[in-house]
Design a protein around this motif. Sequence first.
Motif, PDB file in Angstrom:
ATOM      1  N   ASP A  31      10.652   1.695   6.263  1.00 63.16           N
ATOM      2  CA  ASP A  31       9.978   2.791   6.959  1.00 63.16           C
ATOM      3  C   ASP A  31       9.089   2.272   8.080  1.00 63.16           C
ATOM      4  OD1 ASP A  31      10.972   4.953   5.390  1.00 63.16           O
ATOM      5  OD2 ASP A  31       9.580   4.403   3.792  1.00 63.16           O
ATOM      6  N   VAL A  32       8.253   1.273   7.748  1.00 58.63           N
ATOM      7  CA  VAL A  32       7.265   0.767   8.693  1.00 58.63           C
ATOM      8  C   VAL A  32       7.325  -0.755   8.730  1.00 58.63           C
ATOM      9  CG1 VAL A  32       4.825   0.718   9.349  1.00 58.63           C
ATOM     10  CG2 VAL A  32       5.741   2.705   8.123  1.00 58.63           C
ATOM     11  N   VAL A  33       7.369  -1.311   9.923  1.00 58.34           N
ATOM     12  CA  VAL A  33       7.183  -2.744  10.087  1.00 58.34           C
ATOM     13  C   VAL A  33       5.867  -2.968  10.813  1.00 58.34           C
ATOM     14  CG1 VAL A  33       8.546  -2.842  12.228  1.00 58.34           C
ATOM     15  CG2 VAL A  33       8.167  -4.915  10.891  1.00 58.34           C
ATOM     16  N   VAL A  34       5.033  -3.823  10.261  1.00 54.32           N
ATOM     17  CA  VAL A  34       3.752  -4.184  10.854  1.00 54.32           C
ATOM     18  C   VAL A  34       3.883  -5.602  11.382  1.00 54.32           C
ATOM     19  CG1 VAL A  34       1.288  -4.522  10.484  1.00 54.32           C
ATOM     20  CG2 VAL A  34       2.480  -2.680   9.278  1.00 54.32           C
ATOM     21  N   ILE A  35       3.697  -5.772  12.682  1.00 56.02           N
ATOM     22  CA  ILE A  35       3.793  -7.095  13.292  1.00 56.02           C
ATOM     23  C   ILE A  35       2.388  -7.661  13.405  1.00 56.02           C
ATOM     24  CG2 ILE A  35       4.624  -8.415  15.254  1.00 56.02           C
ATOM     25  CD1 ILE A  35       6.453  -6.075  15.954  1.00 56.02           C
ATOM     26  N   LYS A  51       0.096   3.278   0.722  1.00 56.36           N
ATOM     27  CA  LYS A  51      -0.579   4.179  -0.204  1.00 56.36           C
ATOM     28  C   LYS A  51       0.086   5.548  -0.276  1.00 56.36           C
ATOM     29  CE  LYS A  51      -5.072   4.285   0.382  1.00 56.36           C
ATOM     30  NZ  LYS A  51      -6.376   4.151   1.098  1.00 56.36           N
ATOM     31  N   VAL A  52       0.828   5.933   0.766  1.00 54.99           N
ATOM     32  CA  VAL A  52       1.514   7.229   0.743  1.00 54.99           C
ATOM     33  C   VAL A  52       3.019   7.054   0.530  1.00 54.99           C
ATOM     34  CG1 VAL A  52      -0.223   8.400   2.129  1.00 54.99           C
ATOM     35  CG2 VAL A  52       1.692   7.266   3.271  1.00 54.99           C
ATOM     36  N   GLY A  53       3.424   5.874   0.047  1.00 52.66           N
ATOM     37  CA  GLY A  53       4.815   5.678  -0.336  1.00 52.66           C
ATOM     38  C   GLY A  53       5.752   5.227   0.755  1.00 52.66           C
ATOM     39  N   LEU A  54       5.243   4.818   1.911  1.00 44.73           N
ATOM     40  CA  LEU A  54       6.117   4.329   2.977  1.00 44.73           C
ATOM     41  C   LEU A  54       6.489   2.875   2.716  1.00 44.73           C
ATOM     42  CD1 LEU A  54       4.301   5.833   6.106  1.00 44.73           C
ATOM     43  CD2 LEU A  54       6.394   6.665   5.018  1.00 44.73           C
ATOM     44  N   ASP A  55       7.770   2.599   2.687  1.00 44.94           N
ATOM     45  CA  ASP A  55       8.262   1.240   2.509  1.00 44.94           C
ATOM     46  C   ASP A  55       7.838   0.410   3.724  1.00 44.94           C
ATOM     47  OD1 ASP A  55       9.590  -1.024   1.718  1.00 44.94           O
ATOM     48  OD2 ASP A  55      11.602  -0.266   2.161  1.00 44.94           O
ATOM     49  N   THR A  56       6.999  -0.590   3.489  1.00 39.93           N
ATOM     50  CA  THR A  56       6.331  -1.291   4.595  1.00 39.93           C
ATOM     51  C   THR A  56       6.442  -2.793   4.416  1.00 39.93           C
ATOM     52  OG1 THR A  56       4.739   0.536   4.783  1.00 39.93           O
ATOM     53  CG2 THR A  56       4.139  -1.555   5.828  1.00 39.93           C
ATOM     54  N   VAL A  57       6.687  -3.486   5.535  1.00 38.19           N
ATOM     55  CA  VAL A  57       6.731  -4.947   5.528  1.00 38.19           C
ATOM     56  C   VAL A  57       5.825  -5.460   6.642  1.00 38.19           C
ATOM     57  CG1 VAL A  57       8.771  -5.033   7.037  1.00 38.19           C
ATOM     58  CG2 VAL A  57       8.206  -7.003   5.591  1.00 38.19           C
ATOM     59  N   VAL A  58       5.094  -6.525   6.343  1.00 35.77           N
ATOM     60  CA  VAL A  58       4.234  -7.196   7.313  1.00 35.77           C
ATOM     61  C   VAL A  58       4.911  -8.494   7.735  1.00 35.77           C
ATOM     62  CG1 VAL A  58       1.973  -8.248   7.733  1.00 35.77           C
ATOM     63  CG2 VAL A  58       2.159  -6.232   6.251  1.00 35.77           C
ATOM     64  N   LEU A  59       5.012  -8.721   9.040  1.00 38.67           N
ATOM     65  CA  LEU A  59       5.608  -9.940   9.575  1.00 38.67           C
ATOM     66  C   LEU A  59       4.518 -10.761  10.265  1.00 38.67           C
ATOM     67  CD1 LEU A  59       8.813  -8.387  11.222  1.00 38.67           C
ATOM     68  CD2 LEU A  59       8.498  -9.183   8.858  1.00 38.67           C
ATOM     69  N   GLU A  60       4.325 -11.980   9.812  1.00 37.07           N
ATOM     70  CA  GLU A  60       3.302 -12.859  10.369  1.00 37.07           C
ATOM     71  C   GLU A  60       3.936 -14.179  10.779  1.00 37.07           C
ATOM     72  OE1 GLU A  60       0.466 -14.980  11.816  1.00 37.07           O
ATOM     73  OE2 GLU A  60       0.052 -12.880  11.318  1.00 37.07           O
ATOM     74  N   ALA A  61       3.705 -14.579  12.034  1.00 39.55           N
ATOM     75  CA  ALA A  61       4.341 -15.786  12.559  1.00 39.55           C
ATOM     76  C   ALA A  61       3.798 -17.053  11.918  1.00 39.55           C
ATOM     77  CB  ALA A  61       4.140 -15.851  14.080  1.00 39.55           C
ATOM     78  N   ARG A  62       2.521 -17.052  11.594  1.00 37.74           N
ATOM     79  CA  ARG A  62       1.921 -18.271  11.048  1.00 37.74           C
ATOM     80  C   ARG A  62       2.169 -18.370   9.547  1.00 37.74           C
ATOM     81  NH1 ARG A  62      -4.042 -17.975  13.633  1.00 37.74           N
ATOM     82  NH2 ARG A  62      -3.890 -15.883  12.731  1.00 37.74           N
ATOM     83  N   PRO A  63       1.958 -19.550   8.990  1.00 37.96           N
ATOM     84  CA  PRO A  63       2.183 -19.708   7.540  1.00 37.96           C
ATOM     85  C   PRO A  63       1.211 -18.905   6.690  1.00 37.96           C
ATOM     86  CG  PRO A  63       2.195 -21.845   8.648  1.00 37.96           C
ATOM     87  CD  PRO A  63       1.696 -20.845   9.647  1.00 37.96           C
ATOM     88  N   GLU A  64       0.025 -18.627   7.227  1.00 34.16           N
ATOM     89  CA  GLU A  64      -1.005 -17.937   6.456  1.00 34.16           C
ATOM     90  C   GLU A  64      -1.374 -16.618   7.109  1.00 34.16           C
ATOM     91  OE1 GLU A  64      -2.094 -18.885   3.566  1.00 34.16           O
ATOM     92  OE2 GLU A  64      -0.989 -20.781   3.582  1.00 34.16           O
ATOM     93  N   ILE A  65      -1.736 -15.646   6.300  1.00 30.60           N
ATOM     94  CA  ILE A  65      -2.228 -14.373   6.808  1.00 30.60           C
ATOM     95  C   ILE A  65      -3.753 -14.438   6.932  1.00 30.60           C
ATOM     96  CG2 ILE A  65      -0.302 -13.072   5.844  1.00 30.60           C
ATOM     97  CD1 ILE A  65      -2.174 -12.229   3.535  1.00 30.60           C
ATOM     98  N   GLY A  66      -4.328 -13.417   7.549  1.00 31.86           N
ATOM     99  CA  GLY A  66      -5.778 -13.326   7.646  1.00 31.86           C
ATOM    100  C   GLY A  66      -6.312 -13.326   9.055  1.00 31.86           C
TER     101      GLY A  66
END
Length: 479
Positions: free
Chosen positions: A8-12, A27-42
């Motif tokens: 549903d949602v891709v977060v870059i 939280k509202v049921g949208l299938d979501t993936v986060v894509l992060e270029a670096r090895p660590e998030i934050g």
Amino acid sequence: MSESSAVDVVVIGGGVAGLVAARECLKVGLDTVVLEARPEIGGCIASAELDGLRVDVGAESFATRGGHVAELLDELGLSDSIVSPAGGGAWLALDGGDGGPRFAPLPKTGVLGIPASPLANDVRAVIGTRAAIRAYADRLLPVLTIGRESNLGELVEKRMGRAVLDNLVAPIATGVYSADPRHLDVDVVAPGLNPAMTRAGSLSGAVSQLAASRPAGTAVQGLRGGMTTLVDALRASIAHFAGRIETGDAVDGLRREGDHWVVTRGAGDDTRARFVIIATPASSALPWLASARPDWAAATTVPWPAGPPVELVTLVVDAPDLGAPRGSGLLVVEGTPGVTAKAMTHASAKWGWLADEAGDRHVIRLSYGRLGAANPLDGLDDAAVTALALADASALLGRHLGSTDLRAVERTPWRDALSHAAIGQRERVDVLESLVREDPSIAVTGAWLAGTGLASVVPHAKEAALRIRHRAVGLTPRP
């Protein structure tokens, strides 16, 4: 041919903005993936293990204004981990006139270093009596009643003189916004100051009004265990809602195909999504927007100013007798002899939990890099950087710290430190955001749009996700 997955949602972008936006969608049921270029998030929140201590090497606190961060921390079950800095306050390092620095506590009553009471003892200790009298003349100048002031530096110099600008306002502006006050927009960095000047008729009178209206309590807080505790909690919450975070593979393309966005990555895997949220720095977000929507090119290819390259050097030293001679740390006035750093945080003096864990050791963070100048650490190897940081810490703390005292060191470069508060930036952001709002399938968030610090980033990210959530309601579910 590349593999393709659909969500549903891709977060870059896996900084705090991206993680908060993803969590709101999940939280509202949208299938979501986060894509992060670096090895660590934050993103700008990061930590390092130094001599057995988990130490923040990025953002180490959050502003309490608005209550947005505290609300998020409560949602994540971290309310009991919120801590306030220890007493002692911050100091200033200035030219001592004898070839070395002198030190004075940062005046307590003011806004961005602009004094409410120019003749107060703590103000005179910094700028001297003659300059304090010049600053007090603000009360005697023609009243400020017409129009609005936009340039913070010009306003302060005109009303209070160069000494206030250079020795009080500039160090704070550089420390908070990585920018010269002459490049900062009054309405962004000091909301309410313009109307207060009209009411009071003077700059110091306006500052008095704003200072009096501020809520009681500390302006910043932190988390026991460090700010990466927040990142860990966001990661766990995203997993709880069955979201995914994929790291270590940079996005290299964004395009529209029918009613879906297609995100391509270097490893060859495509992700198809009904909605996309871009939560990366401007340097990557703007080219993606321009390529994805050619009709936005005019707004995304205008000259966007680059931020200064900032570098942090974190030291862990053995110094049982050091104490806290400069409180929680200090800001360095540009041109202070014998010091290259622009600021120093005495982290183990500022945070009680870290002092407890450190014992006889001290954690000291030095910041390098000013807007419009090359970073003084450029071209230096690690040994030279360590030697410079130890020399700066020694000069600022008044106690020699050498290689025999050093237990650990970490060098952390930070780029894309573009200030939302720069003059003209707000107008550029307004134009871009008005365009993005025309397309309900895409949202953009991050500090370069929202402003400096988590207190600005968190509500902006939630609002970006809310736009996507509202659009998603009632749409036909994907197969």
